[in-house]
Design a protein around this motif. Structure first.
Motif, mmCIF file in Angstrom:
data_model
loop_
_atom_site.group_PDB
_atom_site.id
_atom_site.type_symbol
_atom_site.label_atom_id
_atom_site.label_comp_id
_atom_site.label_asym_id
_atom_site.label_seq_id
_atom_site.Cartn_x
_atom_site.Cartn_y
_atom_site.Cartn_z
ATOM 1 N N ALA A 56 14.957 1.233 16.290
ATOM 2 C CA ALA A 56 13.567 1.718 16.308
ATOM 3 C C ALA A 56 13.234 2.430 15.004
ATOM 4 O O ALA A 56 12.141 2.247 14.451
ATOM 5 N N ALA B 48 7.263 -2.725 18.616
ATOM 6 C CA ALA B 48 8.670 -2.434 18.321
ATOM 7 C C ALA B 48 9.578 -3.108 19.341
ATOM 8 O O ALA B 48 10.609 -3.691 18.975
ATOM 9 N N LEU C 117 13.165 1.085 25.578
ATOM 10 C CA LEU C 117 13.000 2.076 24.508
ATOM 11 C C LEU C 117 12.742 3.459 25.094
ATOM 12 O O LEU C 117 13.307 4.449 24.627
#
Length: 91
Positions: A19, A71, A82
């Protein structure tokens, strides 16, 4: 029942590094990230082994859904993964 915490932690760290790379690959996004987090390039370099520093890009993404989705697509994971990594590193 086996404890999977180390694997979860390793996965969270790996996602956080991915990330961070994704956030920093775009100049405008990188500037926004640094501005919002108060971090600078030296602090990022020095903190690559610090879970709280690695959680910063995940926090950044979680707080801006369009970037979170982009992302996740770029990293071939779900947005939920995430967010889960962020929670793991915040413990």
């Amino acid at each position: 029942m086996a404890n999977t915490a180390p694997t979860d932690r390793l996965s969270a760290l790996t996602l956080a590094l991915g990330a961070l790379g994704w956030v920093l690959e775009d100049g405008e996004r990188a500037e926004r990230f640094l501005s919002l987090t108060g971090l600078d390039p030296d602090a990022l370099r020095a903190g690559l082994d610090d879970p709280s520093i690695l959680a910063a890009p995940l926090d950044f993404l979680a707080n801006h859904e369009p970037d979170l989705i982009r992302a996740a697509e770029a990293l071939a994971v779900t947005p939920e993964e995430l967010v889960a990594a962020r929670q793991e590193l915040s413990q």
